[in-house]
Design an enzyme around this catalytic site. Structure first.
Site, PDB file in Angstrom:
ATOM      1  N   ASN A   7       0.854  -1.186   0.000  1.00  0.00           N
ATOM      2  CA  ASN A   7       0.000   0.000   0.000  1.00  0.00           C
ATOM      3  C   ASN A   7       0.898   1.247   0.000  1.00  0.00           C
ATOM      4  OD1 ASN A   7      -1.420   2.279   1.049  1.00  0.00           O
ATOM      5  ND2 ASN A   7      -3.070   0.922   1.671  1.00  0.00           N
ATOM      6  N   HIS A  10       0.965   6.258   1.697  1.00  0.00           N
ATOM      7  CA  HIS A  10       1.752   7.213   2.487  1.00  0.00           C
ATOM      8  C   HIS A  10       2.893   7.865   1.722  1.00  0.00           C
ATOM      9  CE1 HIS A  10      -0.827   6.714   5.760  1.00  0.00           C
ATOM     10  NE2 HIS A  10      -0.616   5.421   5.828  1.00  0.00           N
ATOM     11  N   HIS A  43      -5.576   3.574  -1.977  1.00  0.00           N
ATOM     12  CA  HIS A  43      -6.920   3.858  -1.462  1.00  0.00           C
ATOM     13  C   HIS A  43      -7.300   5.265  -1.910  1.00  0.00           C
ATOM     14  CE1 HIS A  43      -9.724   4.024   2.332  1.00  0.00           C
ATOM     15  NE2 HIS A  43     -10.361   4.268   1.213  1.00  0.00           N
ATOM     16  N   ARG A  45      -9.490   7.876  -1.377  1.00  0.00           N
ATOM     17  CA  ARG A  45     -10.495   8.276  -0.387  1.00  0.00           C
ATOM     18  C   ARG A  45     -11.369   9.407  -0.917  1.00  0.00           C
ATOM     19  NH1 ARG A  45     -10.644   7.459   5.130  1.00  0.00           N
ATOM     20  NH2 ARG A  45      -9.236   5.846   5.862  1.00  0.00           N
ATOM     21  N   ARG A  49      -7.168  12.548   0.608  1.00  0.00           N
ATOM     22  CA  ARG A  49      -6.122  13.034   1.523  1.00  0.00           C
ATOM     23  C   ARG A  49      -4.735  12.536   1.147  1.00  0.00           C
ATOM     24  NH1 ARG A  49      -7.563   9.704   6.984  1.00  0.00           N
ATOM     25  NH2 ARG A  49      -9.609  10.602   6.617  1.00  0.00           N
ATOM     26  N   GLU A  70      -8.496   0.297  -3.382  1.00  0.00           N
ATOM     27  CA  GLU A  70      -9.374   0.273  -2.207  1.00  0.00           C
ATOM     28  C   GLU A  70     -10.353   1.420  -2.358  1.00  0.00           C
ATOM     29  OE1 GLU A  70      -7.423   0.592   1.528  1.00  0.00           O
ATOM     30  OE2 GLU A  70      -6.259  -1.208   1.184  1.00  0.00           O
ATOM     31  N   THR A 101      -8.407   3.298   8.240  1.00  0.00           N
ATOM     32  CA  THR A 101      -9.606   2.444   8.218  1.00  0.00           C
ATOM     33  C   THR A 101      -9.702   1.656   9.526  1.00  0.00           C
ATOM     34  OG1 THR A 101      -9.075   2.227   5.880  1.00  0.00           O
ATOM     35  CG2 THR A 101     -10.869   0.877   6.701  1.00  0.00           C
ATOM     36  N   GLU A 151     -10.786  -9.693   2.944  1.00  0.00           N
ATOM     37  CA  GLU A 151      -9.541  -9.288   3.600  1.00  0.00           C
ATOM     38  C   GLU A 151      -9.855  -9.107   5.078  1.00  0.00           C
ATOM     39  OE1 GLU A 151      -7.004  -6.505   1.662  1.00  0.00           O
ATOM     40  OE2 GLU A 151      -6.164  -5.776   3.549  1.00  0.00           O
ATOM     41  N   HIS A 192      -3.697  -4.561   7.641  1.00  0.00           N
ATOM     42  CA  HIS A 192      -3.827  -3.432   8.555  1.00  0.00           C
ATOM     43  C   HIS A 192      -2.905  -3.551   9.763  1.00  0.00           C
ATOM     44  CE1 HIS A 192      -5.801   0.378   9.228  1.00  0.00           C
ATOM     45  NE2 HIS A 192      -5.428   0.183  10.473  1.00  0.00           N
TER      46      HIS A 192
HETATM   47  N1  PXP Z   1      -5.653  -3.380   3.858  1.00  0.00           N
HETATM   48  C1  PXP Z   1      -6.662  -2.500   3.857  1.00  0.00           C
HETATM   49  C2  PXP Z   1      -7.999  -2.967   3.399  1.00  0.00           C
HETATM   50  C3  PXP Z   1      -6.459  -1.165   4.269  1.00  0.00           C
HETATM   51  O1  PXP Z   1      -7.486  -0.305   4.289  1.00  0.00           O
HETATM   52  C4  PXP Z   1      -5.156  -0.767   4.645  1.00  0.00           C
HETATM   53  C5  PXP Z   1      -4.866   0.653   5.006  1.00  0.00           C
HETATM   54  O2  PXP Z   1      -5.706   1.137   5.921  1.00  0.00           O
HETATM   55  C6  PXP Z   1      -4.139  -1.715   4.631  1.00  0.00           C
HETATM   56  C7  PXP Z   1      -4.400  -3.021   4.242  1.00  0.00           C
HETATM   57  C8  PXP Z   1      -2.731  -1.366   5.025  1.00  0.00           C
HETATM   58  O3  PXP Z   1      -2.674  -1.014   6.360  1.00  0.00           O
HETATM   59  P1  PXP Z   1      -1.320  -0.461   6.965  1.00  0.00           P
HETATM   60  O4  PXP Z   1      -1.019   0.829   6.276  1.00  0.00           O
HETATM   61  O5  PXP Z   1      -1.628  -0.281   8.404  1.00  0.00           O
HETATM   62  O6  PXP Z   1      -0.259  -1.491   6.700  1.00  0.00           O
END
Ligand code: PXP
Length: 239
Positions: A7, A10, A43, A45, A49, A70, A101, A151, A192
């Site tokens: 992901n 960031h 993602h 959003r 953001r 996402e 999330t 997931e 997550h």
């Molecule tokens: N999976 C999903 C469905 C998410 O929404 C997120 C980010 O919120 C992640 C994985 C990755 O989470 P993290 O950034 O905490 O590793």
């Protein structure tokens, strides 16, 4: 085979802090795939953001980047997904005020809308996934509305492990959920809050075949690469 999805939200968070172009999420996406990651998650959003529409347009146009979008369960997002046709879509709950999330989807409450969106995405050959809490009830509901994957939200176990608290109950909940989902032919993913430690713990559950990790990988990458970047600057300054 176990898949790793990165992901890169960031990377966009850092870029947006300056309102400029650097660092580029699409370059992070290319580097992640070159380094052996199996897919890229972004993602988009509602409040944009981090990842924005331009990022989605660029990344979805690059060949050889399996893209997991996402998104919230809205008609507007469905329209965007059908336009850019990512390989995968993971539907997540979205609250404007949340930092990240916070939990899984409320499938019961959003049943009709989710069913409609999943049908449209399935018909477009986009692999569908629902981000849910590790609960048999939610897995049954998810299955009843046609998703191909689930997931499991791993935020709770990640927090317990980080705070050095007993995580056995949560681990067993995830294990039971993963086994049940697999037994009804749903593909099981997890994500997550994952870091090295939690991922190692969850790898004991063979039914989980995909891990989606963001914040820790981007944070760790900054720590790791800092020395290299500073060395490069010192070289420039010495000239
Ligand atoms: N999976 C999903 C469905 C998410 O929404 C997120 C980010 O919120 C992640 C994985 C990755 O989470 P993290 O950034 O905490 O590793």
């Amino acid at each position: 085979m176990i898949s790793l999805g990165i992901n890169i939200d960031h990377v966009a968070t850092i870029r947006n802090a300056r309102g400029e172009e650097h660092p580029y999420p699409y370059i992070a996406a290319k580097n992640a795939i070159k380094s052996g990651a199996n897919s890229i998650t972004i993602h988009l959003r509602e409040d944009r953001r981090h990842i924005n529409d331009k990022d989605l347009k660029i990344i979805s146009s690059i060949k050889n980047i399996p893209l997991n979008l996402e998104m919230a369960a809205t008609n507007q997002m469905l329209k965007i997904a059908l336009k850019y046709k990512p390989n995968y879509v993971c539907i997540v709950p979205e609250k404007r005020e949340e930092i990240t999330t916070e939990g899984g989807l409320n499938i019961k409450k959003n049943n009709k809308k989710l069913k409609y969106i999943i049908k449209k995405l399935n018909n477009s050959n986009i692999r569908t996934s629902l981000f849910i809490n590790p609960s048999i009830k939610d897995i049954k509901l998810a299955n009843s509305i046609g998703t191909k994957c689930i997931e499991l939200h791993t935020g709770k176990i990640s927090n317990l492990v980080k705070r050095k608290k007993n995580y056995v109950n949560e681990f067993n909940k995830i294990k039971k959920s993963a086994k049940f989902a697999d037994s009804i032919n749903l593909e099981v993913h997890a994500g997550h809050g994952l870091d090295y430690k939690t991922t190692k713990i969850l790898r004991k559950i063979p039914e989980i075949t995909e891990y989606n990790i963001g914040h820790f990988i981007i944070g760790e990458s900054i720590e790791f690469s800092l020395r290299k970047v500073i060395k490069k600057f010192i070289k420039i300054l010495k000239k």
